[in-house]
Design an enzyme around this catalytic site. Structure first.
Site, PDB file in Angstrom:
ATOM      1  N   GLU A   1      -3.581   7.470  -4.134  1.00 10.89           N
ATOM      2  CA  GLU A   1      -3.397   6.179  -3.460  1.00 10.89           C
ATOM      3  C   GLU A   1      -3.205   5.058  -4.472  1.00 10.89           C
ATOM      4  O   GLU A   1      -3.901   5.016  -5.492  1.00 10.89           O
ATOM      5  CB  GLU A   1      -4.648   5.898  -2.608  1.00 10.89           C
ATOM      6  CG  GLU A   1      -4.596   4.600  -1.819  1.00 10.89           C
ATOM      7  CD  GLU A   1      -5.920   4.344  -1.084  1.00 10.89           C
ATOM      8  OE1 GLU A   1      -5.963   4.559   0.124  1.00 10.89           O
ATOM      9  OE2 GLU A   1      -6.900   3.939  -1.746  1.00 10.89           O
ATOM     10  N   TYR A  46       0.856  -1.190   0.000  1.00  9.48           N
ATOM     11  CA  TYR A  46       0.000   0.000   0.000  1.00  9.48           C
ATOM     12  C   TYR A  46       0.887   1.234   0.000  1.00  9.48           C
ATOM     13  O   TYR A  46       1.888   1.294   0.736  1.00  9.48           O
ATOM     14  CB  TYR A  46      -0.889   0.009   1.255  1.00  9.48           C
ATOM     15  CG  TYR A  46      -1.688   1.288   1.405  1.00  9.48           C
ATOM     16  CD1 TYR A  46      -3.006   1.349   0.955  1.00  9.48           C
ATOM     17  CD2 TYR A  46      -1.124   2.437   1.964  1.00  9.48           C
ATOM     18  CE1 TYR A  46      -3.737   2.525   1.063  1.00  9.48           C
ATOM     19  CE2 TYR A  46      -1.850   3.613   2.063  1.00  9.48           C
ATOM     20  CZ  TYR A  46      -3.152   3.646   1.623  1.00  9.48           C
ATOM     21  OH  TYR A  46      -3.877   4.815   1.712  1.00  9.48           O
TER      22      TYR A  46
END
Lengths: 364, 290
Positions: free
Chosen positions: A180, A98
């Site tokens: 993101e 992530y």
């Protein structure tokens, strides 16, 4: 807030050299090419958790892709339907990571977040498993931070360094509040952004003429208001509310709710010296109000007599079948109340009394 | 005393004074007693607006008037530049009324202000007033009454409502500050509370918060640890739905963060009483001040 769809985000990733798989944007069935390798078809909707709801399907041929698209079109993604799809090569993923850059409101700086637990919502990852570094805009991302972050993620080469720089550049240059990659996949071919999430602030759209304002997740009446530059939020109840100022609106909603009333909306009239704006507001409200409309004004920039004039004009024009309770305080309150009184419209000075009156009328 | 503005004749300019809002509020501020010494609109130097001299640049205005503070009414795309110009001209207190300034710009401008030692208040707020001294902003003059309550708020009209209620109850205010409804603001709620703690005239503090962010939780922590004066809270947005932006850029519940409940709990845990209507605020204040 503009939430870009995955493919729009990946187009920006390509521009900034964030590694993505070659992909095809599919807007209708004719856009699906013939193929015979492992591919994935993905619904392009601005909501999380698409995969769990059947919006991401592995496919091995054009025929399978078309069938999958038909099925996906029937899925309700929190009120969104998939109209556009993304078709891309399936990868053998060794690890899912992530990585994001997001505004941290309390530090008032962007922060890089990274985790080895990709593929899940970052809010459900324990704090000690997240790497954080606040970026100071005039400094950028220091080299040591890239080194630390690379070690934290157990990565062997420097490919991540470029990805970090690219994410921060996108955040900075696109006026994003969130950039993101989740998951950022470690494959045999290196790092690949398997998804993208980019959110751009409405206030900065004047610098990005190519990005249209979006109305995802809004009801038709909210969209109508937004297009007129009015700040309107639909709630579930039946008491219409017009107030000037966001805080006064919220406080009005709270007070009505605490006394058992059910507000139908949030509606900030803003600062205005134009009775036309008041008429516009009443027209919008007449679509949703059943019994009572409460107009709560604390005059400053907005004068009470202006609002009263607008209310009288609107009532004469619209002839509403619901009751209107007006509470006027502040600049020119006496003139305003006189105008209303002469036209038979009820007005009060005291907020508590006005709220009680509104809730009582709604209950009759 | 009072906070931030604690002198009677602080010389103040208005950037954007030739606009509709700028000229109207320059006059209103003067009526309050603010020492408005002029204004700035590039290209409109040598003229007058609302009776005040207009200058082409902040530098020129400072040289001619000795201005020490500025109130900014410049439209959002140009406002960050106006702030930097004020900072570079040595202005130490800059009140930004403008709304819709991108937060990216505010992050950078605020760092620059800190570097140069200037204080920013706002944007997207009503400004501030030290009662009996000066008003820098757009709050209605009629709501104030000199007294001993310090008020800090994220809101505009709700602040007027609350200040008016305090004044009508027979209490009054030292300084009232609207910090602004954006995600990134020049002066934070917790800083204002600490300034009130140090001000000998302020006997009690009212903090008006709303959903979104964690400023109220952080302020509650500060009050618990380092503020001895009594405080009353009010939180707007108890019945606001999650995920919806309630007018202010900063007023949004994201996921389960920024709820009114979380803020009210934080205030209660810090021993701060929370009013559920504006009218309760003076009642609680009277019990606390006594």
């Amino acid at each position: 807030m503009v939430d870009l769809l995955e493919y729009e985000g990946k187009q920006i990733f390509q521009k900034y050299k964030v590694p993505v798989t070659e992909f095809k944007v599919v807007k209708n069935d004719n856009d699906v090419p013939d193929f015979s390798e492992k591919m994935v078809i993905k619904a392009q909707v601005p909501v999380g958790g698409r995969g769990k709801r059947g919006g991401v399907v592995p496919v091995n041929s054009k025929h399978e892709a078309l069938l999958a698209m038909d099925r996906i079109r029937k899925i309700d993604f929190d009120g969104h339907r998939a109209e556009v799809f993304l078709l891309e090569k399936a990868h053998n993923v060794n690890r899912e990571l992530y990585l994001s850059v997001v505004l941290d409101r309390s530090e008032e700086l962007p922060v890089i977040l990274a985790s080895k637990e990709g593929g899940m919502d970052i809010n459900s990852v324990p704090s000690e498993k997240i790497y954080r570094h606040h970026i100071v805009p005039y400094v950028g991302v220091p080299e040591y931070v890239k080194r630390e972050l690379s070690n934290f993620l157990d990565l062997k080469d420097r490919q991540i360094y470029e990805v970090i720089d690219a994410l921060y550049s996108i955040y900075d240059q696109m006026d994003a509040s969130l950039v993101e990659i989740n998951p950022l996949a470690l494959t045999d071919d290196g790092l690949i952004a398997l998804d993208s999430k980019i959110t751009i602030e409405d206030d900065a759209l004047f610098r990005h003429k190519d990005i249209e304002p979006r109305y995802f997740g809004l009801e038709p009446i909210e969209i109508e208001a937004r297009k007129k530059g009015l700040s309107f939020v639909r709630l579930e109840g039946d008491i219409g509310i017009i107030a000037n100022g966001a805080g006064l609106n919220m406080a009005t909603i709270d007070m009505i709710s605490l006394r058992g009333g059910r507000p139908a909306n949030f509606f900030d009239l803003g600062g205005t010296d134009d009775p036309e704006k008041v008429i516009e507001a009443l027209k919008l409200e007449s679509n949703i109000v059943s019994k009572v409309l409460f107009i709560n004004i604390f005059g400053g920039v907005t004068r009470c007599d202006t609002v009263a004039t607008g209310i009288v004009q609107a009532v004469n024009e619209l002839k509403p079948d619901f009751k209107i309770v007006v509470r006027l305080r502040g600049a020119n309150e006496e003139q305003g109340r006189r105008i209303l009184q002469e036209n038979g419209i009820e007005s009060l000075l005291n907020l508590d009394q006005a709220i009680n009156r509104v809730v009582k009328l709604a209950g009759e | 005393m009072a906070i931030i503005v604690d002198e009677k004749n602080l010389p103040v300019i208005v950037q954007g004074i030739t606009g509709h809002q700028g000229s109207f509020h320059a006059q209103q501020m003067k009526l309050f007693g603010t020492n408005i010494v002029g204004g700035v609109t590039p290209g409109r130097g040598q003229t007058r607006s609302a009776g005040f001299p207009v200058f082409d640049s902040v530098k020129e205005a400072v040289e001619n008037t000795g201005a020490k503070a500025s109130v900014i009414f410049v439209p959002a795309p140009y406002a960050p530049d106006a702030v930097i110009e004020a900072i570079d001209s040595g202005i130490k207190l800059i009140v930004i009324i403008t709304e819709h300034i991108p937060f990216h710009d505010m992050v950078k401008v605020k760092l620059y202000a800190r570097l140069k030692g200037s204080r920013l208040i706002g944007p997207n707020g009503p400004g501030m007033a030290s009662v009996g001294l000066a008003k820098l902003g757009i709050m209605p003059n009629s709501i104030f009454r000199q007294g001993s309550v310090g008020v800090v708020s994220r809101s505009g009209t709700l602040t007027y409502e609350i200040v008016n209620t305090i004044s009508e109850s027979g209490l009054g205010e030292t300084t009232v500050i609207g910090i602004g409804g954006d995600q990134v603001v020049g002066t934070k709620m917790q800083e204002v509370v600490q300034l009130f703690e140090r001000d000998p005239e302020t006997k009690a503090i009212v903090m008006v918060g709303e959903i979104g962010g964690t400023a109220e939780e952080e302020t509650a922590e500060i009050i618990k640890n380092s503020v001895s004066k009594p405080a009353v809270g009010f939180i707007a947005g108890r019945y606001a739905p999650p995920g919806k932006r309630m007018g202010h850029a900063g007023a949004i519940i994201t996921g389960n963060k920024g709820t009114a409940e979380s803020k009210i709990n934080a205030l209660n845990e810090a021993g701060i009483r929370v009013a559920s209507t504006p009218n309760e605020i003076p009642e609680i204040l009277k019990q606390l001040i006594r």
